[in-house]
Write a protein that holds these residues in place. Structure first.
Motif, PDB file in Angstrom:
ATOM      1  N   ASN A 213      29.328 -54.478-101.160  1.00 22.83           N
ATOM      2  CA  ASN A 213      30.143 -54.779 -99.999  1.00 22.83           C
ATOM      3  C   ASN A 213      31.316 -55.684-100.345  1.00 22.83           C
ATOM      4  O   ASN A 213      31.370 -56.261-101.425  1.00 22.83           O
ATOM      5  N   MET A 287      26.558 -60.625 -80.964  1.00 23.29           N
ATOM      6  CA  MET A 287      26.378 -59.421 -81.773  1.00 23.29           C
ATOM      7  C   MET A 287      26.850 -58.191 -81.017  1.00 23.29           C
ATOM      8  O   MET A 287      27.454 -57.293 -81.589  1.00 23.29           O
ATOM      9  N   LEU A 326      27.287 -43.921 -99.063  1.00 19.67           N
ATOM     10  CA  LEU A 326      26.649 -45.020 -98.331  1.00 19.67           C
ATOM     11  C   LEU A 326      26.000 -44.498 -97.056  1.00 19.67           C
ATOM     12  O   LEU A 326      24.916 -44.942 -96.669  1.00 19.67           O
ATOM     13  N   ALA A 327      26.644 -43.527 -96.400  1.00 24.03           N
ATOM     14  CA  ALA A 327      26.087 -42.985 -95.160  1.00 24.03           C
ATOM     15  C   ALA A 327      24.766 -42.293 -95.424  1.00 24.03           C
ATOM     16  O   ALA A 327      23.826 -42.393 -94.641  1.00 24.03           O
ATOM     17  N   HIS A 330      21.795 -44.423 -94.995  1.00 22.76           N
ATOM     18  CA  HIS A 330      21.431 -44.983 -93.698  1.00 22.76           C
ATOM     19  C   HIS A 330      21.503 -43.941 -92.606  1.00 22.76           C
ATOM     20  O   HIS A 330      21.652 -44.272 -91.456  1.00 22.76           O
ATOM     21  N   ILE A 333      19.415 -43.926 -88.831  1.00 26.83           N
ATOM     22  CA  ILE A 333      19.519 -45.151 -88.043  1.00 26.83           C
ATOM     23  C   ILE A 333      20.935 -45.303 -87.513  1.00 26.83           C
ATOM     24  O   ILE A 333      21.157 -45.589 -86.360  1.00 26.83           O
ATOM     25  N   GLU A 334      21.904 -45.057 -88.378  1.00 32.51           N
ATOM     26  CA  GLU A 334      23.278 -45.282 -87.978  1.00 32.51           C
ATOM     27  C   GLU A 334      23.690 -44.356 -86.848  1.00 32.51           C
ATOM     28  O   GLU A 334      24.321 -44.771 -85.907  1.00 32.51           O
ATOM     29  N   LEU A 337      22.157 -45.357 -83.358  1.00 34.43           N
ATOM     30  CA  LEU A 337      22.498 -46.640 -82.741  1.00 34.43           C
ATOM     31  C   LEU A 337      23.955 -46.991 -82.943  1.00 34.43           C
ATOM     32  O   LEU A 337      24.293 -48.135 -83.112  1.00 34.43           O
ATOM     33  N   LEU A 340      25.864 -50.179 -81.638  1.00 32.22           N
ATOM     34  CA  LEU A 340      25.644 -51.528 -82.130  1.00 32.22           C
ATOM     35  C   LEU A 340      26.059 -51.685 -83.582  1.00 32.22           C
ATOM     36  O   LEU A 340      26.043 -52.760 -84.123  1.00 32.22           O
ATOM     37  N   SER A 341      26.418 -50.634 -84.183  1.00 34.38           N
ATOM     38  CA  SER A 341      26.864 -50.732 -85.563  1.00 34.38           C
ATOM     39  C   SER A 341      28.271 -51.330 -85.578  1.00 34.38           C
ATOM     40  O   SER A 341      29.070 -51.054 -84.698  1.00 34.38           O
ATOM     41  N   THR A 342      28.581 -52.157 -86.542  1.00 32.23           N
ATOM     42  CA  THR A 342      29.920 -52.721 -86.547  1.00 32.23           C
ATOM     43  C   THR A 342      30.921 -51.808 -87.219  1.00 32.23           C
ATOM     44  O   THR A 342      32.045 -52.176 -87.490  1.00 32.23           O
ATOM     45  N   HIS A 343      30.515 -50.593 -87.542  1.00 35.19           N
ATOM     46  CA  HIS A 343      31.470 -49.669 -88.152  1.00 35.19           C
ATOM     47  C   HIS A 343      31.335 -48.284 -87.542  1.00 35.19           C
ATOM     48  O   HIS A 343      30.262 -47.882 -87.142  1.00 35.19           O
ATOM     49  N   SER A 346      30.206 -43.359 -90.895  1.00 35.69           N
ATOM     50  CA  SER A 346      30.848 -43.164 -92.195  1.00 35.69           C
ATOM     51  C   SER A 346      31.401 -41.760 -92.337  1.00 35.69           C
ATOM     52  O   SER A 346      32.407 -41.557 -92.995  1.00 35.69           O
TER      53      SER A 346
END
Lengths: 377, 419
Positions: A213, A287, A326-327, A330, A333-334, A337, A340-343, A346
């Motif tokens: 990161n 958050m 990277l996606a 995850h 889950i990504e 949700l 709530l993800s900050t991005h 992907s």
């Protein structure tokens, strides 16, 4: 004996009366007329009349000595001598057990004020705070943010190091002025040379961590974890990430987020009624806010990175493969949700990058890339 | 029309104004008539509504609780009454938010920019702390003024005159003195503040008074006991912190020092007991030297055992509930990890756990505390109060002053005056 024209009960009710002007108590007898409760002194003189609709029972008082009051704010009180008399009165006094007007006194204010409060809270958190934070972030002089940034940087480095079991800063921060560091500095000046108001004294700090990161902090600092460099398949992936973080700094996002967090915590603290506490709710609220609004920030940073690398004819497409890799780690889950993800997802980012990319060249020479990979040795 | 045979007094405990000529005046007993079950249903309703309105209902909830406790306390046979309204509390809150909100924000941001370690930052923090301290005393005086003006007996309202800023001045001066003496002068400070409040208080137009030279000697020992334990606790924690810093690993140090924990808990409980003992003695002393109108005196004889038992029970139950909340919060954090460019988002379970923890602390804990502690203590103490010469109360007249219309916003923001 006074005569009455009581439509119902005939026996007068014994009570004690307080007139609200002095604390003296008087023995009275109560009788009922068509529209009022009449109070008689022991001498037989009529003392006063209470309209039937205005007689209320005072809440929570002992059942042995029922207390009656007149109207909404009246100071007069009647205390019935016998409990059973209350039962008789309940039948003939319609508002005895009720507020003056429950809708107007209790429910309407609650609903109105709750709605107003919810509305202002939403406006504040969704519009007011982000906009003022944005405005302030863009207009605060760099000198001011640099000091706040220095504190943030130290805290962040310590925190990240603690997660991987490293305690001293010397162990975490890689040596400055290595060839790799210089190569990155050259990249930074190439990327920012056409920008109107480039971030001043931009510093990329390499960290000896396994984390994959990079972070942009107030005060124009970028923390680059070597874990990202290690697992990158080409120099352009790392260049793209650095460009993305520069994009955040150009738009003053880190400062804005810091201001927002402070504002949201304060707001929640005040709302809950404990200005010093409320951290539990404040943390959660913080958050959520960060999650909902950083997506836009990420898009802006991506857009700047694409434009900058295109301008220098650097190929940004490898970033797409990085995000996809990277996606994959995850995936479920990504997607479930995303709010709530900050991005943003992907995959969406990857698709956008591939579509917009026009550059073709490498960001670093082979020598530079080698020295970057060896930066933290 | 029959003459119903009515009992002379109509209620237990004696009636003011009904003494046989020549007899010594009987002290009138204050009684507590509130049923626990009524309180339970009230607390339940309050909790549900407060939750549904995200906390806005708390002003009406507080008002209803006060109505219950006031109306459950009767002097002679006449109960007190609380005539305040939730709306007044709510408006007070709004006004204070409008002022405190932007100023706290400004303070936060300025401090961040200037830097906490810099000299300007230190100055700013000191200034802010002093301001907060003064505001807390403002809040205290205004609470007393509001509640006294909304308390009535036989329809006659109490009141508090005097000047808030004089009070704040006195309070601030004493705070400095208490600070300088490391807390030893606290009983004297409390007496001075109680004195200012009671000497400016009135029942209707009849002034209340407090003897400012009330003998405070009996309070010194209990207070010193109460003061000793924070020192012990502080020392214990400092020792643990120092050991873990030297050893370099908090976890291992924690385990090796685990034998200290029973002592910490014992010290904590003893501290609570000592503080409770002091507060009870202080309450008895202050009340017994307070008069209404020069003739009416008050005395109170609560039992220490009962009071302490309740205090400790409340502390233990609160600790258990807080522990449950902490466990929930830890669960939430374990289930989520946020990192910069590619975060793992919060799972649904984590959110639920966080919400549960917040709920427990904000709603369940106060509710349980009210039902056990406030009910038990109020019932016991109120039941032990007696007033003499209450016939003199017959002559008290209503005052035309209405008292404040917006209330307690500051107190709400600073969480002062829990009831």
């Amino acid at each position: 004996m006074p005569s009455t024209s009581a439509p119902s009960d005939h026996a007068p009710i014994e009570a004690r009366y307080f007139d609200g002007r002095t604390a003296e108590q008087r023995r009275v007898r109560l009788t009922l007329t068509e529209d009022s409760l009449v109070l008689w002194e022991e001498t037989g003189r009529q003392l006063t009349r209470w309209p039937r609709r205005e007689v209320h029972l005072v809440k929570y008082t002992s059942r042995e000595t029922p207390q009656l009051r007149r109207g909404r704010d009246g100071d007069e009180r009647l205390v019935l001598a016998r409990r059973d008399d209350l039962v008789r009165l309940k039948r003939v006094l319609p508002n005895l057990m009720r507020h003056e007007s429950p809708w107007r006194e209790v429910w309407r204010p609650i609903l109105l004020f709750s709605a107003a409060a919810a509305g202002s809270l939403y406006l504040l958190v969704a519009v007011g705070i982000p906009h003022s934070a944005d405005f302030l972030a863009k207009h605060i002089p760099d000198d001011w943010t640099r000091r706040a940034g220095a504190a943030a940087r130290d805290q962040m480095i310590t925190l990240l190091g603690a997660v991987e079991g490293k305690r001293s800063k010397a162990a975490i921060v890689c040596r400055p002025k290595t060839d790799g560091a210089k190569a990155i500095a050259r990249l930074v000046s190439r990327l920012t040379r056409s920008t109107d108001d480039p971030p001043r004294a931009l510093d990329v700090v390499p960290l000896r961590l396994k984390l994959v990161n990079a972070f942009a902090l107030p005060g124009n600092t970028i923390l680059l974890s070597h874990g990202l460099v290690d697992q990158a398949e080409s120099g352009n992936e790392v260049a793209a990430v650095i460009a993305h973080e520069i994009g955040h700094l150009v738009h003053h996002h880190p400062t804005k987020v810091a201001l927002e967090q402070a504002a949201v915590s304060t707001t929640f603290g005040l709302l809950i009624g404990d200005i010093f506490g409320g951290s539990v709710m404040a943390g959660l609220g913080g958050m959520l806010v960060k999650g909902a609004y950083s997506r836009e920030a990420e898009r802006e940073a991506d857009a700047w990175a694409v434009e900058a690398m295109n301008r220098e004819n650097m190929d940004i497409r490898p970033a797409a493969t990085l995000f996809e890799r990277l996606a994959r780690e995850h995936k479920d889950i990504e997607r479930a949700l995303r709010y709530l993800s900050t991005h943003p997802l992907s995959e969406t980012r990857a698709a956008t990058i591939r579509r917009e990319a026009t550059g073709t060249e490498a960001a670093f020479t082979d020598d530079e890339w080698r020295s970057i990979r060896a930066m933290c040795d | 029309m029959e003459d119903a045979a009515v009992d002379d007094d109509g209620a237990p405990g004696g009636t003011a104004g009904e003494t046989t000529p020549g007899a010594a005046p009987r002290p009138a007993q204050v009684t507590f008539t509130g049923a626990w079950w009524d309180l339970f249903t009230l607390v339940l309703k309050n909790s549900i509504f407060t939750l549904l309105t995200l906390g806005i209902y708390r002003f009406w909830a507080k008002t209803e609780l006060r109505r219950y406790f006031w109306a459950s306390s009767a002097l002679g046979d006449q109960p007190f009454e609380y005539t305040g309204r939730g709306l007044e509390l709510f408006l007070g809150f709004l006004v204070v938010i409008a002022i405190l909100g932007p100023s706290s924000l400004l303070y936060d941001w300025t401090l961040g920019i200037v830097g906490m370690e810099s000299s300007t930052g230190a100055l700013l923090q000191t200034g802010y702390s002093i301001a907060i301290l003064c505001l807390i005393h403002v809040a205290v005086y205004r609470i007393w003024r509001y509640r006294l003006s909304r308390t009535s007996w036989r329809g006659i309202r109490f009141g508090l005159d005097g000047s808030t800023w004089s009070y704040v001045g006195i309070a601030f001066g004493w705070s400095v003195l208490v600070g300088l003496t490391l807390g030893v002068m606290y009983p004297w400070a409390r007496r001075a503040l109680w004195s200012y409040r009671m000497n400016n208080a009135r029942f209707g137009t009849t002034p209340m008074a407090f003897d400012p030279d009330a003998p405070i000697g009996g309070l010194v020992f209990p207070w010193l006991c109460a003061l000793v334990f924070p020192g012990i606790l502080f020392g214990l924690f400092a020792y643990i912190a120092a050991r873990s810093a030297i050893d370099g690993n908090t976890q291992a140090a924690g385990q090796s020092l685990a034998w200290l924990w029973p002592f910490v808990i014992a010290a904590f409980l003893l501290w609570i007991a000592a503080a409770g003992w002091y507060r009870l003695k202080e309450f008895v002393l202050f009340l017994s030297h307070t008069r209404v109108g020069g003739e009416i005196t008050i005395e109170t004889t609560p039992k220490l055992v009962v009071a302490l038992g309740l205090v400790i029970l409340n502390a233990v139950v609160s600790a258990v509930i807080l522990g449950a909340a902490a466990a929930l919060a830890t669960m939430a954090f374990v289930g989520s990890a946020v990192n910069g460019a590619n975060p793992e988002p919060l799972s649904g379970l984590a959110i639920a756990a966080m919400a549960g923890a917040g709920l427990t602390v904000l709603i369940v804990l106060p509710a349980v505390s009210t039902l056990i502690f406030r009910y038990g203590l109020t019932r016991h103490i109120v039941g032990s109060i007696r007033a003499t010469n209450v016939e003199a109360l017959d002559a008290v007249a209503q005052s035309s002053r209405q008292g404040p219309t917006r209330a307690e916003g500051l107190a709400d923001a600073f969480d002062v005056g829990a009831f």
